[in-house]
Design a protein around this motif. Structure first.
Motif, mmCIF file in Angstrom:
data_model
loop_
_atom_site.group_PDB
_atom_site.id
_atom_site.type_symbol
_atom_site.label_atom_id
_atom_site.label_comp_id
_atom_site.label_asym_id
_atom_site.label_seq_id
_atom_site.Cartn_x
_atom_site.Cartn_y
_atom_site.Cartn_z
ATOM 1 N N ILE A 84 0.847 -1.195 0.000
ATOM 2 C CA ILE A 84 0.000 0.000 0.000
ATOM 3 C C ILE A 84 0.881 1.242 0.000
ATOM 4 C CG2 ILE A 84 -1.757 1.302 1.268
ATOM 5 C CD1 ILE A 84 -2.636 -1.347 2.542
ATOM 6 N N ASN A 85 0.531 2.182 -0.865
ATOM 7 C CA ASN A 85 1.200 3.475 -0.933
ATOM 8 C C ASN A 85 0.143 4.565 -0.759
ATOM 9 O OD1 ASN A 85 2.591 5.799 -1.539
ATOM 10 N ND2 ASN A 85 3.244 5.171 -3.553
ATOM 11 N N PRO A 86 -0.124 4.984 0.509
ATOM 12 C CA PRO A 86 -1.038 6.107 0.690
ATOM 13 C C PRO A 86 -0.448 7.341 0.005
ATOM 14 C CG PRO A 86 -0.666 4.966 2.759
ATOM 15 C CD PRO A 86 0.347 4.453 1.784
ATOM 16 N N TYR A 136 -1.925 4.830 9.497
ATOM 17 C CA TYR A 136 -0.986 3.768 9.126
ATOM 18 C C TYR A 136 -1.261 2.477 9.875
ATOM 19 C CZ TYR A 136 1.716 5.998 5.565
ATOM 20 O OH TYR A 136 2.088 6.535 4.368
ATOM 21 N N ASN A 137 -1.754 2.564 11.100
ATOM 22 C CA ASN A 137 -2.182 1.355 11.807
ATOM 23 C C ASN A 137 -3.351 0.699 11.075
ATOM 24 O OD1 ASN A 137 -0.365 1.083 13.979
ATOM 25 N ND2 ASN A 137 -1.466 2.630 15.154
ATOM 26 N N MET A 138 -4.259 1.513 10.569
ATOM 27 C CA MET A 138 -5.402 0.977 9.820
ATOM 28 C C MET A 138 -4.916 0.292 8.542
ATOM 29 S SD MET A 138 -8.026 4.143 10.443
ATOM 30 C CE MET A 138 -9.489 3.439 9.695
ATOM 31 N N TYR A 139 -4.068 0.967 7.786
ATOM 32 C CA TYR A 139 -3.529 0.355 6.560
ATOM 33 C C TYR A 139 -2.757 -0.924 6.895
ATOM 34 C CZ TYR A 139 -4.643 4.543 3.807
ATOM 35 O OH TYR A 139 -5.279 5.575 3.157
ATOM 36 N N ALA A 140 -1.961 -0.891 7.953
ATOM 37 C CA ALA A 140 -1.156 -2.059 8.342
ATOM 38 C C ALA A 140 -2.046 -3.238 8.724
ATOM 39 C CB ALA A 140 -0.215 -1.697 9.483
ATOM 40 N N SER A 141 -3.241 -2.970 9.214
ATOM 41 C CA SER A 141 -4.144 -4.053 9.617
ATOM 42 C C SER A 141 -4.573 -4.924 8.444
ATOM 43 C CB SER A 141 -5.379 -3.476 10.320
ATOM 44 O OG SER A 141 -6.276 -2.894 9.377
ATOM 45 N N THR A 142 -4.361 -4.460 7.216
ATOM 46 C CA THR A 142 -4.734 -5.251 6.037
ATOM 47 C C THR A 142 -3.637 -6.234 5.638
ATOM 48 O OG1 THR A 142 -3.882 -3.662 4.412
ATOM 49 C CG2 THR A 142 -6.160 -3.347 5.187
ATOM 50 N N LYS A 145 2.626 -6.246 2.296
ATOM 51 C CA LYS A 145 4.053 -6.596 2.339
ATOM 52 C C LYS A 145 4.864 -5.367 2.741
ATOM 53 C CE LYS A 145 7.856 -8.317 -0.507
ATOM 54 N NZ LYS A 145 8.372 -9.266 0.462
ATOM 55 N N VAL A 146 4.553 -4.214 2.112
ATOM 56 C CA VAL A 146 5.231 -2.951 2.387
ATOM 57 C C VAL A 146 4.165 -1.870 2.533
ATOM 58 C CG1 VAL A 146 6.854 -1.201 1.516
ATOM 59 C CG2 VAL A 146 7.270 -3.628 1.049
ATOM 60 N N LEU A 147 4.342 -1.002 3.493
ATOM 61 C CA LEU A 147 3.482 0.172 3.664
ATOM 62 C C LEU A 147 4.365 1.388 3.424
ATOM 63 C CD1 LEU A 147 0.827 1.484 4.396
ATOM 64 C CD2 LEU A 147 1.341 1.077 6.817
ATOM 65 N N TRP A 148 4.148 2.054 2.307
ATOM 66 C CA TRP A 148 5.015 3.148 1.861
ATOM 67 C C TRP A 148 4.689 4.450 2.583
ATOM 68 C CZ3 TRP A 148 8.770 2.486 -1.911
ATOM 69 C CH2 TRP A 148 8.753 1.255 -2.552
ATOM 70 N N LEU A 149 5.683 5.308 2.736
ATOM 71 C CA LEU A 149 5.496 6.674 3.208
ATOM 72 C C LEU A 149 5.671 7.562 1.985
ATOM 73 C CD1 LEU A 149 5.060 8.499 5.664
ATOM 74 C CD2 LEU A 149 7.534 8.650 5.889
ATOM 75 N N GLU A 150 4.649 8.278 1.623
ATOM 76 C CA GLU A 150 4.657 9.037 0.372
ATOM 77 C C GLU A 150 5.626 10.214 0.426
ATOM 78 O OE1 GLU A 150 4.338 10.015 -3.251
ATOM 79 O OE2 GLU A 150 3.413 8.182 -2.557
ATOM 80 N N ASP A 151 6.034 10.663 -0.752
ATOM 81 C CA ASP A 151 7.064 11.701 -0.841
ATOM 82 C C ASP A 151 6.554 13.100 -0.528
ATOM 83 O OD1 ASP A 151 5.601 12.263 -3.130
ATOM 84 O OD2 ASP A 151 7.320 12.283 -4.463
#
Length: 166
Positions: A84-86, A136-142, A145-151
């Motif tokens: 996921i890349n928010p 990010y905790n919500m996204y991580a709950s899915t 493999k990688v949870l991106w931090l956007e630029d």
């Protein structure tokens, strides 16, 4: 002596915009494409510019979670990882948005001249930091493999602000 490595140094990743209103259709397309071309990982871009809502509320993010979980399961069954890349973590530019009413506790990026953004959070603000951790905790709950931090997580070039935070 010749040493041969069997370690793989490449990974075929597909970045794809997340469309919540037609997500199953997009998963089907990605699965078909991924199987055909050997995609090893799909990176869902959340709230990209074309469909962005600026900083999404936690309620909006909660609405994305069932589809993201389903995509992880369906992609995983095909041997494809899901990441996921928010697209929005801090905000990139105001672009006509004014989020001060949506997030009344946020501090907003302000430059040395006093110019203040209306939709771009100051990373030093405690309310934004809590929102980011919760999001990010919500996204991580899915289970990505990688949870991106956007630029957009930076303190320069956030129109109308040029250099922040002051």
């Amino acid at each position: 002596m010749t040493v041969q490595s069997t370690e793989k140094f490449t990974r075929y990743q597909l970045r794809r915009t997340f469309f919540p209103w037609k997500f199953r259709e997009v998963i089907d397309e990605v699965l078909e494409f991924g199987k055909r071309y050997g995609v090893e990982e799909v990176i869902w871009k959340i709230d990209t510019e074309e469909v962005a809502h600026a900083l999404p509320t936690l309620e909006r993010i909660a609405g994305y979670l069932p589809a993201l979980k389903e995509s992880r399961q369906r992609l995983g069954a095909a041997g494809i990882a899901m990441s996921i890349n928010p697209w929005v973590t801090q905000g990139m530019r105001d672009a006509g948005w004014d989020l001060r009413g949506t997030f009344p506790d946020f501090e907003w990026i302000t430059d040395i001249t006093g110019e203040q953004a209306k939709s771009q959070a100051c990373p030093a603000g405690p309310a934004w930091q809590k929102w980011l951790m919760d999001a990010y905790n919500m996204y991580a709950s899915t289970g990505p493999k990688v949870l991106w931090l956007e630029d957009d997580f930076r303190v320069h070039r956030h129109r109308p602000v040029t250099v922040a935070c002051f």
